[in-house]
Design an enzyme around this catalytic site. Structure first.
Site, PDB file in Angstrom:
ATOM      1  N   ILE A  45     -23.893  21.201 -21.439  1.00 32.36           N
ATOM      2  CA  ILE A  45     -23.659  20.437 -22.672  1.00 32.36           C
ATOM      3  C   ILE A  45     -24.958  20.296 -23.469  1.00 32.36           C
ATOM      4  CG2 ILE A  45     -22.724  18.310 -23.664  1.00 32.36           C
ATOM      5  CD1 ILE A  45     -21.310  17.818 -20.964  1.00 32.36           C
TER       6      ILE A  45
ATOM      7  N   ASP B 284     -36.525  20.010 -19.235  1.00 34.47           N
ATOM      8  CA  ASP B 284     -35.517  20.319 -18.214  1.00 34.47           C
ATOM      9  C   ASP B 284     -36.212  20.810 -16.950  1.00 34.47           C
ATOM     10  OD1 ASP B 284     -32.194  21.179 -18.490  1.00 34.47           O
ATOM     11  OD2 ASP B 284     -33.342  21.827 -16.725  1.00 34.47           O
ATOM     12  N   LYS B 285     -35.701  20.364 -15.820  1.00 37.07           N
ATOM     13  CA  LYS B 285     -36.289  20.729 -14.518  1.00 37.07           C
ATOM     14  C   LYS B 285     -35.865  22.128 -14.096  1.00 37.07           C
ATOM     15  CE  LYS B 285     -36.693  18.164 -10.143  1.00 37.07           C
ATOM     16  NZ  LYS B 285     -36.196  16.944  -9.480  1.00 37.07           N
ATOM     17  N   LEU B 286     -34.892  22.696 -14.779  1.00 35.68           N
ATOM     18  CA  LEU B 286     -34.314  23.999 -14.414  1.00 35.68           C
ATOM     19  C   LEU B 286     -33.873  24.005 -12.956  1.00 35.68           C
ATOM     20  CD1 LEU B 286     -36.546  26.609 -16.347  1.00 35.68           C
ATOM     21  CD2 LEU B 286     -34.456  25.456 -17.121  1.00 35.68           C
TER      22      LEU B 286
ATOM     23  N   THR C 238     -20.401   9.429 -18.451  1.00 36.46           N
ATOM     24  CA  THR C 238     -19.119  10.063 -18.133  1.00 36.46           C
ATOM     25  C   THR C 238     -17.984   9.047 -17.980  1.00 36.46           C
ATOM     26  OG1 THR C 238     -17.982  11.173 -16.303  1.00 36.46           O
ATOM     27  CG2 THR C 238     -19.998  10.056 -15.734  1.00 36.46           C
ATOM     28  N   ASP C 239     -16.762   9.495 -18.241  1.00 36.68           N
ATOM     29  CA  ASP C 239     -15.588   8.622 -18.029  1.00 36.68           C
ATOM     30  C   ASP C 239     -15.410   8.310 -16.542  1.00 36.68           C
ATOM     31  OD1 ASP C 239     -14.715  11.158 -17.201  1.00 36.68           O
ATOM     32  OD2 ASP C 239     -12.938  11.211 -18.470  1.00 36.68           O
ATOM     33  N   GLU C 240     -16.070   9.083 -15.677  1.00 37.25           N
ATOM     34  CA  GLU C 240     -15.886   8.866 -14.235  1.00 37.25           C
ATOM     35  C   GLU C 240     -16.434   7.511 -13.783  1.00 37.25           C
ATOM     36  OE1 GLU C 240     -16.412  12.133 -11.575  1.00 37.25           O
ATOM     37  OE2 GLU C 240     -16.202  13.602 -13.188  1.00 37.25           O
TER      38      GLU C 240
ATOM     39  N   TYR D 257     -21.700  10.694  -7.307  1.00 31.37           N
ATOM     40  CA  TYR D 257     -22.018  11.135  -8.674  1.00 31.37           C
ATOM     41  C   TYR D 257     -21.756  10.014  -9.673  1.00 31.37           C
ATOM     42  CZ  TYR D 257     -21.112  13.135 -13.298  1.00 31.37           C
ATOM     43  OH  TYR D 257     -21.089  13.358 -14.655  1.00 31.37           O
TER      44      TYR D 257
ATOM     45  N   LYS E  78     -24.321   7.522 -11.846  1.00 32.91           N
ATOM     46  CA  LYS E  78     -24.238   7.545 -13.318  1.00 32.91           C
ATOM     47  C   LYS E  78     -23.993   6.119 -13.836  1.00 32.91           C
ATOM     48  CE  LYS E  78     -24.154  10.551 -15.905  1.00 32.91           C
ATOM     49  NZ  LYS E  78     -25.278  11.178 -16.675  1.00 32.91           N
TER      50      LYS E  78
ATOM     51  N   TYR F 162      -7.495  22.082  -5.518  1.00 29.85           N
ATOM     52  CA  TYR F 162      -7.580  20.934  -4.609  1.00 29.85           C
ATOM     53  C   TYR F 162      -6.237  20.219  -4.493  1.00 29.85           C
ATOM     54  CZ  TYR F 162     -12.724  20.829  -4.345  1.00 29.85           C
ATOM     55  OH  TYR F 162     -14.046  21.102  -4.102  1.00 29.85           O
TER      56      TYR F 162
ATOM     57  N   ARG G 178      -6.857  15.235 -16.208  1.00 28.49           N
ATOM     58  CA  ARG G 178      -8.143  15.057 -16.890  1.00 28.49           C
ATOM     59  C   ARG G 178      -7.931  15.114 -18.399  1.00 28.49           C
ATOM     60  NH1 ARG G 178      -8.820  13.473 -12.456  1.00 28.49           N
ATOM     61  NH2 ARG G 178     -10.292  14.215 -10.894  1.00 28.49           N
TER      62      ARG G 178
ATOM     63  N   PRO H  44     -12.554  14.592  -0.832  1.00 30.51           N
ATOM     64  CA  PRO H  44     -12.429  13.199  -0.378  1.00 30.51           C
ATOM     65  C   PRO H  44     -12.575  12.226  -1.564  1.00 30.51           C
ATOM     66  CG  PRO H  44     -14.202  14.367   0.800  1.00 30.51           C
ATOM     67  CD  PRO H  44     -13.677  15.306  -0.241  1.00 30.51           C
TER      68      PRO H  44
HETATM   69  N1  LIG Z   1     -19.553  18.476 -17.745  1.00 33.71           N
HETATM   70  C1  LIG Z   1     -18.756  17.466 -18.022  1.00 33.71           C
HETATM   71  O1  LIG Z   1     -17.528  17.616 -18.029  1.00 33.71           O
HETATM   72  C2  LIG Z   1     -19.330  16.123 -18.380  1.00 33.71           C
HETATM   73  C3  LIG Z   1     -18.458  15.140 -18.860  1.00 33.71           C
HETATM   74  C4  LIG Z   1     -18.980  13.897 -19.235  1.00 33.71           C
HETATM   75  C5  LIG Z   1     -20.330  13.658 -19.126  1.00 33.71           C
HETATM   76  N2  LIG Z   1     -21.149  14.623 -18.630  1.00 33.71           N
HETATM   77  C6  LIG Z   1     -22.594  14.302 -18.551  1.00 33.71           C
HETATM   78  O2  LIG Z   1     -23.240  15.169 -19.455  1.00 33.71           O
HETATM   79  C7  LIG Z   1     -24.546  15.491 -18.973  1.00 33.71           C
HETATM   80  C8  LIG Z   1     -24.736  16.996 -18.937  1.00 33.71           C
HETATM   81  O3  LIG Z   1     -23.741  17.567 -18.100  1.00 33.71           O
HETATM   82  P1  LIG Z   1     -23.582  19.137 -17.938  1.00 33.71           P
HETATM   83  O4  LIG Z   1     -22.181  19.400 -17.593  1.00 33.71           O
HETATM   84  O5  LIG Z   1     -24.216  19.816 -19.083  1.00 33.71           O
HETATM   85  O6  LIG Z   1     -24.471  19.371 -16.638  1.00 33.71           O
HETATM   86  P2  LIG Z   1     -25.263  20.654 -16.104  1.00 33.71           P
HETATM   87  O7  LIG Z   1     -25.262  20.493 -14.618  1.00 33.71           O
HETATM   88  O8  LIG Z   1     -24.740  21.902 -16.699  1.00 33.71           O
HETATM   89  O9  LIG Z   1     -26.732  20.446 -16.681  1.00 33.71           O
HETATM   90  C9  LIG Z   1     -27.605  19.452 -16.215  1.00 33.71           C
HETATM   91  C10 LIG Z   1     -28.998  19.827 -16.676  1.00 33.71           C
HETATM   92  O10 LIG Z   1     -29.901  18.794 -16.253  1.00 33.71           O
HETATM   93  C11 LIG Z   1     -31.052  19.435 -15.677  1.00 33.71           C
HETATM   94  N3  LIG Z   1     -31.623  18.487 -14.698  1.00 33.71           N
HETATM   95  C12 LIG Z   1     -31.090  18.081 -13.518  1.00 33.71           C
HETATM   96  N4  LIG Z   1     -31.921  17.196 -12.921  1.00 33.71           N
HETATM   97  C13 LIG Z   1     -32.979  17.050 -13.762  1.00 33.71           C
HETATM   98  C14 LIG Z   1     -34.146  16.259 -13.716  1.00 33.71           C
HETATM   99  N5  LIG Z   1     -34.415  15.445 -12.679  1.00 33.71           N
HETATM  100  N6  LIG Z   1     -35.026  16.332 -14.748  1.00 33.71           N
HETATM  101  C15 LIG Z   1     -34.781  17.181 -15.805  1.00 33.71           C
HETATM  102  N7  LIG Z   1     -33.701  17.962 -15.883  1.00 33.71           N
HETATM  103  C16 LIG Z   1     -32.807  17.872 -14.879  1.00 33.71           C
HETATM  104  C17 LIG Z   1     -30.532  20.699 -15.051  1.00 33.71           C
HETATM  105  O11 LIG Z   1     -31.566  21.650 -14.857  1.00 33.71           O
HETATM  106  C18 LIG Z   1     -29.510  21.145 -16.098  1.00 33.71           C
HETATM  107  O12 LIG Z   1     -30.125  21.911 -17.111  1.00 33.71           O
HETATM  108  C19 LIG Z   1     -24.664  14.825 -17.611  1.00 33.71           C
HETATM  109  O13 LIG Z   1     -25.355  13.627 -17.754  1.00 33.71           O
HETATM  110  C20 LIG Z   1     -23.223  14.561 -17.207  1.00 33.71           C
HETATM  111  O14 LIG Z   1     -23.135  13.435 -16.374  1.00 33.71           O
HETATM  112  C21 LIG Z   1     -20.686  15.851 -18.265  1.00 33.71           C
END
Ligand SMILES: NC(=O)c1ccc[n+]([C@@H]2O[C@H](COP(=O)([O-])OP(=O)(O)OC[C@H]3O[C@@H](n4cnc5c(N)ncnc54)[C@H](O)[C@@H]3O)[C@@H](O)[C@H]2O)c1
Length: 328
Positions: free
Chosen positions: A12, A31-33, A116-118, A140, A144, A197, A204, A264
């Site tokens: 995102i 980003d930590k990659l 997140t909605d979670e 998770y 959050k 699952y 969702r 689970p």
């Molecule tokens: N994917 C979904 O459906 C969804 C829905 C609602 C909210 N979110 C929230 O949106 C955000 C992004 O989600 P996403 O799906 O893009 O996740 P993603 O796993 O694709 O990306 C997460 C990014 O964060 C980076 N990262 C992880 N730990 C880090 C750290 N300690 N320092 C710096 N960078 C770090 C990773 O390298 C990665 O680039 C998250 O906070 C997630 O909780 C996601």
């Protein structure tokens, strides 16, 4: 505007960075990659990338110089991984968010926490509003939720200009294939089994990633500090229906579906009311049918993006987790 986008090399965050650069903003990504963060996600996006964790106070302070606002996407995001190994979730969501908040407090800039909605847990009927109680059920969502509470505390205690956006399930280009939609799309394209699952009737609320990114941008520009905004999609759908639509879009049939042991504590249904952010003038544009077709096309056309993932560590993760091999 100059923005620091933490976690901007993930799914995102990279869509958000692309959208903001196209709108004329200057973007620095920190980003930590991790396995989920990839430079490839930012290909063609004119931004600076700082490779560091949000828990690294010095790197954060350096990256924050001269920015007008910080948007934090950085997170560990896979519920299954949080069940197997919660430590990184606690570190990034609790410690990392705290480090960011301290830096933002010092610099006096606006902060948006992407959540997140979670955090609301599961709801059988009806829909969650921003004032619904937090009842997370996985490591998770619990970490959050903890991060959200910390963000709110910085607004109340220090007057930090912080707000929170809680999104529903996102889908679209650049999503790592451990998540439901890209997992099923890539398996279907390869003719691999589609591991569903339990009974697959978990519901969702799906939002196309560009709509979510626009919603966050909208809250950043028009939202009020201290407020929470739910940013949900226009369509709710059980997982089995998602899988059925993917089979149809990839020209496969139901014989690929394999029901596997449920996760689970798997939440049955998430549902969000997004009236508050809609009242600010945002609305989602992409309905699920259109967004899913676009997503399948994107994965079909971008083999160079996912081939290294499917042939790397992900393959071992998948085989360990589902106890079955991935095809070539
Ligand atoms: N994917 C979904 O459906 C969804 C829905 C609602 C909210 N979110 C929230 O949106 C955000 C992004 O989600 P996403 O799906 O893009 O996740 P993603 O796993 O694709 O990306 C997460 C990014 O964060 C980076 N990262 C992880 N730990 C880090 C750290 N300690 N320092 C710096 N960078 C770090 C990773 O390298 C990665 O680039 C998250 O906070 C997630 O909780 C996601």
């Amino acid at each position: 505007m100059k923005l620091l986008v933490c976690g901007g090399a993930g799914f995102i965050g990279s869509n958000f960075a692309r959208q903001r650069v196209e709108r004329g903003d200057q973007v620095v990504v920190l980003d930590k990659l991790t396995y989920a963060g990839r430079r490839e996600n930012l290909e063609g996006v004119d931004c600076e990338l700082v490779v560091a964790g949000i828990e690294d106070a010095e790197a954060v302070r350096g990256a924050l110089a001269g920015v007008d606002a910080v948007v934090n996407f950085a997170a560990e995001t896979h519920v299954d991984r949080s069940i197997a190994q919660p430590d990184a979730f606690v570190q990034t969501h609790a410690v990392g968010t705290w480090v960011l908040l301290e830096a933002v407090r010092e610099a006096s800039v606006r902060y948006v926490q992407v959540s997140t909605d979670e955090v609301y847990g599961s709801i059988e009927e009806g829909t969650f509003t921003e004032s619904s109680p937090l009842a997370p059920s996985s490591p998770y969502s619990a970490t959050k939720a903890g991060a959200d509470l910390l963000v709110s505390s910085y607004f109340h205690t220090y007057g930090t200009e912080a707000l929170i956006c809680r999104g529903s399930n996102n889908y679209g280009p650049f999503q790592y294939p451990e998540k439901l939609i890209p997992l099923m799309v890539l398996n279907a394209l390869h003719g691999d089994a589609l591991p569903v699952y339990g009974d697959g009737m978990q519901v969702r609320n799906w939002i196309y990633v560009e709509d979510f990114a626009a919603g966050i941008g909208h809250a950043l520009e028009h939202g009020a500090p201290g407020e929470v905004y739910n940013v949900g999609g226009p369509d709710e759908c059980p997982n089995m229906e998602v899988v059925g639509r993917i089979l149809a879009l990839t020209g496969r049939d139901e014989s690929l579906i394999e029901h596997v042991t449920d996760r689970p504590g798997h939440d049955r249904r998430y549902s969000l009311s997004s009236e508050k952010v809609r009242a600010l003038g945002w609305e989602p544009r992409v309905r699920f049918e259109e967004g899913l077709a676009r997503t399948v096309d994107w994965y079909r056309e971008n083999t160079a993006w996912w081939e290294p993932i499917r042939s790397g560590d992900y393959r071992a993760y998948y085989e360990r987790h589902y106890g079955r091999a991935l095809g070539g």
